[in-house]
Design an enzyme around this catalytic site. Structure first.
Site, PDB file in Angstrom:
ATOM      1  N   ASP A 216       0.604   3.253   7.788  1.00  0.00           N
ATOM      2  CA  ASP A 216       0.169   2.571   6.606  1.00  0.00           C
ATOM      3  C   ASP A 216      -0.506   1.531   7.199  1.00  0.00           C
ATOM      4  O   ASP A 216      -0.938   1.019   8.116  1.00  0.00           O
ATOM      5  CB  ASP A 216       1.435   1.866   6.643  1.00  0.00           C
ATOM      6  N   GLU A 292      -3.369   6.303   5.679  1.00  0.00           N
ATOM      7  CA  GLU A 292      -3.575   5.172   4.609  1.00  0.00           C
ATOM      8  C   GLU A 292      -5.145   5.058   5.003  1.00  0.00           C
ATOM      9  O   GLU A 292      -4.944   3.846   5.953  1.00  0.00           O
ATOM     10  CB  GLU A 292      -2.368   4.367   4.025  1.00  0.00           C
TER      11      GLU A 292
HETATM   12  C1  GLC Z   1       0.711  -0.115   1.622  1.00  0.00           C
HETATM   13  C2  GLC Z   1       1.780   0.610   1.522  1.00  0.00           C
HETATM   14  C3  GLC Z   1       2.210  -0.758   0.061  1.00  0.00           C
HETATM   15  C4  GLC Z   1       1.839  -1.969   0.836  1.00  0.00           C
HETATM   16  C5  GLC Z   1       0.929  -2.842   1.815  1.00  0.00           C
HETATM   17  C6  GLC Z   1       1.656  -2.829   2.476  1.00  0.00           C
HETATM   18  O1  GLC Z   1      -0.437  -0.082   1.297  1.00  0.00           O
HETATM   19  O2  GLC Z   1       1.438   1.311   1.131  1.00  0.00           O
HETATM   20  O3  GLC Z   1       3.268  -0.539  -0.722  1.00  0.00           O
HETATM   21  O4  GLC Z   1       2.484  -2.874   0.016  1.00  0.00           O
HETATM   22  O5  GLC Z   1       0.747  -1.488   2.853  1.00  0.00           O
HETATM   23  O6  GLC Z   1       2.320  -3.084   3.581  1.00  0.00           O
END
Ligand code: GLC
Length: 555
Positions: A216, A292
């Site tokens: 994440d 991500e």
């Molecule tokens: C990432 C996740 C999202 C979350 C954010 C904070 O972007 O995919 O859902 O709100 O991180 O953890």
């Protein structure tokens, strides 16, 4: 034995051509009749997932959490929240998934923890400059009595990225950084304890047999510790835009502003992933991590080199418009970006943070036709695909009444942004009225309301409808694995003298043609139709392709 993968080993790994199904646990399936999705529900859903033909599941967080950001606010990264089940349930899930040939990827949230994590509670009860505060970003405020935030950084969810705390003696004191909600304090990755703890978390789940991780906010861990004001603090909160053509000048500028900036995509972040990779390699060559990281294609390879991690989400595809030329650009840039390090590209059309693809591409029958057609583009490309739960059912976003909204984005933006709830509604399994078989508790108040009119969208209904989106996905996932051209054939675009058509070749004998026009076209290539997302006609004059339709041909 070398702990690195050669090019040819890398291309033979399971993740290089995987179909990964994203499970959002609270909305997948309820296994204990309390009205909320859970790990038992995932176990019950495994036969369905196996019949869909996925190679792996990625589970969004199911760790103990106050659920201020639907579990992305983690208070203990090495346990299961009782609302989702137990560690035994998780172990059983892994075992049963593996028995069915389905791998398991878990979400790791290293950028921040929940404000109820013991470390943050300790920090609040400790003085400025203490070891406990150094695990986070605690700073004195500006202004005469420190009443202004330390700098102008903004939260991605809206508002300032800083919140002031009451010191143990009751007076106003320091400020802490949170790139997301104020209940999600950012960790300080310059701190040795933070690094060691994350390695412990990886080890913990690897020991339980997981096959990989989704990382994440992977671009955000390292910060400029001089905490400079940003020239464009808005740029960062607006970086996740689903209405922006990813090949546009504006998109390029936004992302260029984030590359190696004070908060994102700093070069130091790769040092962290080198440590992680070394640990993962010690568990064998078939463990993977997908990051991500919304970075421009030219910065993507840093995350997936042979000593950092394995895959990066190709986010331009997640926002790509239904336009043959833009799709071509996005695809070629994504393939090129990772080919320099021989990492497989990835294609996702939706996830829990985005609008559902049907809605994004126009909603209703039009959006559905385009979403089906885009799926047949994605599934035929080289690399891995990520399918967000419900995408295979062709679901669209649900209109959520404001009073039922849950997303912190809605609250922090004071209702300016609707947030992500519309794509997070519990899945319809069977029956003709809510809760559509999602839970056995028929009077359950679901955390987000399901709409009327989902009777024909359920898994049960689509299962027996040969034309359903579910059966289109089953067919394409099976073919992309079994057909040699699709499974491993060389990829090349085919030049066609029509800007509304996207065409490419896989191997010697597979041709993929997407017609983005709102009208029928003569197919520029002939062959046997392997699969089509919409209407086609085979007549004396050859093949005709319907509007917003993709075909796979065997030539
Ligand atoms: C990432 C996740 C999202 C979350 C954010 C904070 O972007 O995919 O859902 O709100 O991180 O953890």
């Amino acid at each position: 034995m070398s702990d690195r993968l050669t090019d040819s080993e890398q291309s033979q790994t399971w993740w290089s051509r995987a179909a990964v199904y994203q499970i959002y646990p609270r909305s997948f399936r309820d296994g204990n009749a309390d009205g909320l999705g859970d790990l038992r529900g995932v176990i019950e859903g495994l036969p369905y997932l196996a019949s869909l033909g996925v190679d792996a599941v990625w589970l969004s967080p199911f760790y103990p959490s106050p659920q201020k950001d639907a579990g992305y606010d983690v208070s203990d990264p090495r346990a299961v929240d009782p609302m989702f089940g137990t560690l035994n349930d998780f172990a059983e899930l892994v075992e049963q998934a593996h028995e069915r040939g389905v791998r398991v990827i878990v979400d790791i949230v290293p950028n921040h923890v929940s404000a109820s994590h013991p470390w943050f509670v300790e920090a609040l009860n400790s003085p400025a400059d203490s070891q406990a505060r150094r695990r986070f970003h605690f700073l004195d405020g500006r202004g005469e009595s420190g009443e202004q935030p330390p700098n102008n950084w903004e939260s991605i969810f809206g508002g300032s990225a800083w919140t002031r705390v009451k010191e143990p003696n009751g007076s106003w004191g320091q400020w802490y950084l949170h790139l997301f909600d104020s209940t999600q304090p950012d960790l300080n990755w310059d701190n040795e304890e933070v690094r060691v703890d994350a390695l412990n978390t990886l080890r913990f789940w690897l020991e339980l047999g997981v096959d990989g991780f989704r990382v994440d906010v992977a671009l955000g861990l390292a910060k400029d510790m001089t905490y400079p004001d940003l020239i464009d603090p808005i740029g960062m909160s607006q970086s996740l835009r689903f209405d922006l053509d990813p090949t546009s000048e504006e998109a390029a500028q936004r992302r260029a502003g984030l590359a190696n900036s004070a908060l994102f995509d700093r070069d130091e972040v790769q040092d962290i992933y080198r440590e992680w990779r070394a640990l993962m390699n010690s568990y064998g060559n078939d463990k993977m991590a997908v990051v991500e990281a919304w970075v421009p294609p030219e910065r993507a390879s840093r995350y997936v080199s042979e000593d950092t991690l394995h895959q990066i989400f190709g986010f331009d595809f997640l926002v790509v418009p239904w336009d043959a030329q833009v799709m071509r650009d996005v695809i070629s840039r994504a393939v090129e970006a990772v080919s320099v390090v021989s990492a497989p590209p990835t294609w996702a059309m939706s996830n829990h943070d985005s609008p559902r693809v049907v809605t994004r591409l126009g909603d209703g029958d039009l959006g559905l036709a385009r979403a089906r057609a885009l799926a047949l583009v994605a599934h035929a490309l080289p690399g891995s695909i990520y399918v967000y739960q419900g995408e295979e059912l062709g679901l669209s976003d649900v209109e959520i009444p404001d009073s039922a909204r849950q997303d912190p984005v809605w609250f922090r933006s004071s209702g300016q942004q609707k947030g992500r709830d519309g794509g997070r509604v519990p899945l319809p399994w069977s029956g003709s009225v809510p809760p559509y078989g999602f839970t056995d508790r028929t009077d359950a108040q679901l955390w987000l309301p399901q709409p009327d009119g989902w009777a024909s969208a359920t898994i049960e209904a689509q299962d027996i409808d040969p034309m359903s989106t579910l059966n289109l996905y089953r067919a394409s996932l099976a073919l992309r694995k079994s057909h040699p051209g699709l499974a491993s054939g060389e990829f090349a675009f085919i030049e066609i003298d029509d800007p509304g058509l996207l065409a490419f070749q896989r191997g010697a004998d597979v041709v993929v043609i997407a017609n983005t026009h709102p009208h029928w076209v003569e197919s520029p290539r002939s062959g046997m139709v392997l699969l089509a997302s919409g209407p086609i006609e085979v007549g004396d004059n050859g093949l005709r392709i319907g509007p917003d339709t993709t075909v796979w041909l065997q030539t």
